[in-house]
Design a protein around this motif. Structure first.
Motif, PDB file in Angstrom:
ATOM      1  N   THR A 105       0.837  -1.135  -0.116  1.00 23.97           N
ATOM      2  CA  THR A 105       0.036   0.140   0.013  1.00 23.97           C
ATOM      3  C   THR A 105       0.877   1.119   0.053  1.00 23.97           C
ATOM      4  OG1 THR A 105      -1.894  -1.138   1.278  1.00 23.97           O
ATOM      5  CG2 THR A 105      -1.471   1.403   1.241  1.00 23.97           C
ATOM      6  N   ASN A 106       1.847   1.394   0.978  1.00 25.10           N
ATOM      7  CA  ASN A 106       2.615   2.451   1.213  1.00 25.10           C
ATOM      8  C   ASN A 106       3.967   2.497   0.341  1.00 25.10           C
ATOM      9  OD1 ASN A 106       0.724   3.605   2.841  1.00 25.10           O
ATOM     10  ND2 ASN A 106       1.536   2.298   4.489  1.00 25.10           N
ATOM     11  N   TYR A 107       4.069   1.620  -0.850  1.00 22.43           N
ATOM     12  CA  TYR A 107       5.291   1.332  -1.663  1.00 22.43           C
ATOM     13  C   TYR A 107       5.108   1.989  -2.904  1.00 22.43           C
ATOM     14  CZ  TYR A 107       7.227  -0.120   2.632  1.00 22.43           C
ATOM     15  OH  TYR A 107       7.311  -0.496   4.226  1.00 22.43           O
ATOM     16  N   GLN A 148      -7.941  -1.746   1.032  1.00 19.35           N
ATOM     17  CA  GLN A 148      -6.671  -1.370   0.491  1.00 19.35           C
ATOM     18  C   GLN A 148      -6.212  -3.091  -0.112  1.00 19.35           C
ATOM     19  OE1 GLN A 148      -7.401  -1.700   3.810  1.00 19.35           O
ATOM     20  NE2 GLN A 148      -5.582  -1.606   5.004  1.00 19.35           N
TER      21      GLN A 148
END
Length: 246
Positions: free
Chosen positions: A14-16, A127
């Motif tokens: 998700t955050n990459y 997500q």
């Protein structure tokens, strides 16, 4: 003495900005390499079985790295897991033959794509899926997916900017299964082109809402033209499940 270590990696993408290292954005490869540099005091290159795009997840990514060290595989696993963010986990670390290469030795990969098919969106788990509000005809989607089985030129499902010169791939499995309100698409092949799974899923969604007929998948496949296929499914529903080496 130079030694080679094989990693089995699980991550929440998700955050990459994907797997491959980048100068300014966090990536899975970049984070693991930074952790290894902290442990070893030297720059180490981590070789993945392939790239996953920004927002895509993995339950079974495989990678390897070579270095001159006396550390054990157990020490690497514990050390990396203590240094990495909680959304990246080294599930296993083993010493491998010095010639093992995570990308070149791979024989096949298996992906799953999760679709949340309900009139109301989900909050928890959003997500990890693509919310599709319209009712889907899963049987028609499966009939369309059946045309993917075997060796074909998948150029019609290749994303722009793909570095691949050859677009023929062999698909061994393309199967939908229901899990409550989730429709899950499992696909296994000897290799995948850029955005191939997501473009296939987007096309099969069009079958599921009767924009395409099941046999249109065969027509699209034979056309070799990306413009004939459906939209690219969003990344968050896609999981790399396994990389096969035998």
């Amino acid at each position: 003495m130079i030694r080679n270590f094989r990693l089995l990696i699980e991550y929440d993408g998700t955050n990459y900005a994907g797997w491959q290292r980048q100068k300014h954005d966090p990536t899975i490869q970049g984070e693991i390499e930074k952790a290894l540099e902290t442990m070893l005091g030297q720059t180490v290159s981590v070789i993945g079985s392939g790239r996953t795009d920004a927002g895509v997840h993995a339950l079974g990514q495989t990678a390897n790295f070579r270095c001159d060290t006396r550390l054990t595989s157990e020490a690497f696993q514990k050390g990396l897991n203590s240094l990495l963010n909680k959304d990246i986990v080294i599930k296993d670390c083993k010493e491998a033959d010095i010639d093992f290469h995570a990308r070149f030795n791979a024989k096949g990969k298996r992906y799953s794509y999760r679709i949340f098919n309900h009139s109301v969106a989900c909050s928890i788990g959003r997500q990890y899926c693509w919310w599709v509000r319209f009712p889907l005809d899963a049987e028609a989607m499966q009939r369309g997916a059946d045309y993917l089985i075997g060796a074909h030129d998948f150029k019609a499902f290749e994303g722009a900017g793909s570095p691949k010169k050859h677009t023929i791939r062999t698909v061994y499995q393309a199967q939908f299964r229901q899990d409550g309100e989730y429709l899950i698409f499992d696909i296994e092949a000897d290799g995948f082109l850029r955005f191939m799974v997501r473009n296939i899923v987007g096309t099969l969604i069009s079958v599921g809402i009767s924009k395409f007929q099941p046999d249109d998948v065969k027509r699209i496949l034979l056309s070799g033209d990306r413009a004939n296929a459906g939209i690219t499914a969003p990344p968050q529903g896609l999981f790399l499940i396994e990389v096969r080496y035998e």
